[in-house]
Design a protein around this motif. Structure first.
Motif, PDB file in Angstrom:
ATOM      1  N   LEU B 101       0.835  -1.209   0.000  1.00 46.14           N
ATOM      2  CA  LEU B 101       0.000   0.000   0.000  1.00 46.14           C
ATOM      3  C   LEU B 101       0.867   1.254   0.000  1.00 46.14           C
ATOM      4  O   LEU B 101       0.547   2.238  -0.676  1.00 46.14           O
ATOM      5  CB  LEU B 101      -0.954  -0.004   1.202  1.00 46.14           C
ATOM      6  N   ILE B 106      -0.600   4.830  -0.049  1.00 42.88           N
ATOM      7  CA  ILE B 106      -1.564   4.723   1.055  1.00 42.88           C
ATOM      8  C   ILE B 106      -0.805   4.283   2.312  1.00 42.88           C
ATOM      9  O   ILE B 106      -0.201   3.220   2.330  1.00 42.88           O
ATOM     10  CB  ILE B 106      -2.673   3.690   0.738  1.00 42.88           C
ATOM     11  N   PRO B 120      -8.460   4.074   5.381  1.00 41.85           N
ATOM     12  CA  PRO B 120      -7.348   4.937   4.962  1.00 41.85           C
ATOM     13  C   PRO B 120      -7.820   6.390   4.881  1.00 41.85           C
ATOM     14  O   PRO B 120      -8.753   6.691   4.138  1.00 41.85           O
ATOM     15  CB  PRO B 120      -6.989   4.402   3.576  1.00 41.85           C
ATOM     16  N   GLU B 122      -6.464   8.921   3.621  1.00 40.36           N
ATOM     17  CA  GLU B 122      -6.221   9.562   2.321  1.00 40.36           C
ATOM     18  C   GLU B 122      -7.495   9.562   1.467  1.00 40.36           C
ATOM     19  O   GLU B 122      -7.647  10.379   0.573  1.00 40.36           O
ATOM     20  CB  GLU B 122      -5.129   8.825   1.528  1.00 40.36           C
ATOM     21  N   PHE B 194      -5.843   4.500  -7.119  1.00 38.15           N
ATOM     22  CA  PHE B 194      -5.020   5.216  -6.121  1.00 38.15           C
ATOM     23  C   PHE B 194      -4.271   6.371  -6.767  1.00 38.15           C
ATOM     24  O   PHE B 194      -3.988   7.380  -6.141  1.00 38.15           O
ATOM     25  CB  PHE B 194      -3.996   4.272  -5.488  1.00 38.15           C
TER      26      PHE B 194
END
Lengths: 137, 196
Positions: B101, B106, B120, B122, B194
């Motif tokens: 991650l 992340i 998470p 973020e 992501f």
């Protein structure tokens, strides 16, 4: 008043989901990366014990708290709805890291964004209702 | 009593957690319900009046109120567990997953200052909700969960726990689907999402 017992079981469920860490987005990532046994252990234990419980309930013809024998509805066997529906759910599960139970539990943790996940899931269910007749089952 | 609360506040071993989930399934059966959370999403549609236009939502949702009460209880349980039974460290995630991650931007919390390790930040922090990336995770993720669970007729609770416990082949097919979708998302789509 009859509903209070469901609220209490729900409280217990929210605590279990949290302390088991099954509500953790990171645990779900770990599961889909096959990096830890944790989630497999939880689901595996629940299924094995659950199978013993359901077998015993059927064998003893156990009655529920209002005196009716507990019965189970077998699901109709087909492939497309379970495979395709399951796959779409799996895509969403890995994104949000939360299946329906944990979504609600995480709202209790104070994560406002999970309310939006729930509303989107309700919208997704509505969308299914709209196209239901046109997709294979 | 303090000792009991301290004991419960530790992260639970998977075998204890699994056994407690089986207990919840039994209690719901015993009280005249069943263990399946995603049905509530359909009930919420029906309460919202969707049954007037679409017959799938035209059913007697009053029979399902017990399940809504159950899931509102779960919100309370999440509150109690996060406020009063919190562990003194974040969720401990395997190093391989953390490294993976991290390579995709992340961060996995290591101390409580970084977070509890449930989501998470973020992506799911409330300050991030209106960013494109977070909206995709939240809205698209939620839509697929709602659509997929109803198409498949159940989610993790209804199929993976209740269905497999009752040795239902359809539930096994659904669980295979859960993993096909989860693996495709995790290994092929998330790296792209992501990066947005």
């Amino acid at each position: 008043m009859k509903l209070i017992k469901f609220f209490i079981v729900g409280l217990l469920f929210g605590i279990i989901m949290t302390k088991s860490e099954a509500v953790s987005w990171f645990r779900i990532q770990e599961m889909f990366h096959f990096d830890s046994f944790h989630m497999y252990g939880i689901i595996g234990t629940a299924v094995v014990l659950g199978a013993v419980i359901i077998w015993s309930v059927k064998q003893s013809r156990l009655k529920n708290s209002s005196g009716t024998e507990i019965s189970f509805n077998p699901k109709d066997l087909s492939v497309p709805r379970y495979l395709f529906g399951g796959t779409i759910f799996g895509l969403g599960w890995a994104m949000t890291g939360a299946c329906p139970g944990p979504m609600f539990t995480l709202v209790g943790h104070g994560f406002i964004s999970m309310i939006l996940v729930i509303l989107s899931a309700v919208a997704g269910t509505y969308l299914y209702g709209v196209v239901r007749e046109r997709i294979p089952h | 009593m303090t000792n009991i609360i301290e004991l419960i506040s530790q992260p639970w071993h998977w075998s204890i957690s699994g056994a407690m989930i089986a207990l919840v399934m039994f209690l719901l059966l015993y009280f005249g319900g069943e263990f399946g959370v995603s049905g509530n999403l359909r009930t919420l549609c029906a309460i919202g009046g969707a049954g007037k236009k679409i017959s799938f939502f035209n059913f007697n949702w009053r029979n399902q109120i017990w399940n809504l009460v159950f899931i509102f209880g779960a919100i309370g349980g999440g509150f109690i567990a996060s406020q009063y039974l919190a562990s003194d460290m974040p969720v401990q995630i395997a190093e391989a997953t953390r490294d993976h991650l991290a390579s995709e931007g992340i961060a996995t919390p290591v101390t409580l200052e970084d977070g509890t390790g449930y989501v998470p930040m973020e992506i799911f922090a409330k300050e991030k909700i209106l960013t494109l990336r977070s909206l995709i995770f939240i809205v698209l993720g939620g839509l697929m969960i709602g659509f997929g669970t109803r198409w498949a007729g159940g989610c993790t609770s209804g199929h993976a726990i209740s269905g497999l416990s009752n040795l239902q082949l359809p539930s096994l097919i659904a669980v295979v689907g859960f993993f096909i979708g989860g693996l495709i998302m995790t290994h092929f789509l998330l790296p792209f999402l992501f990066s947005l």
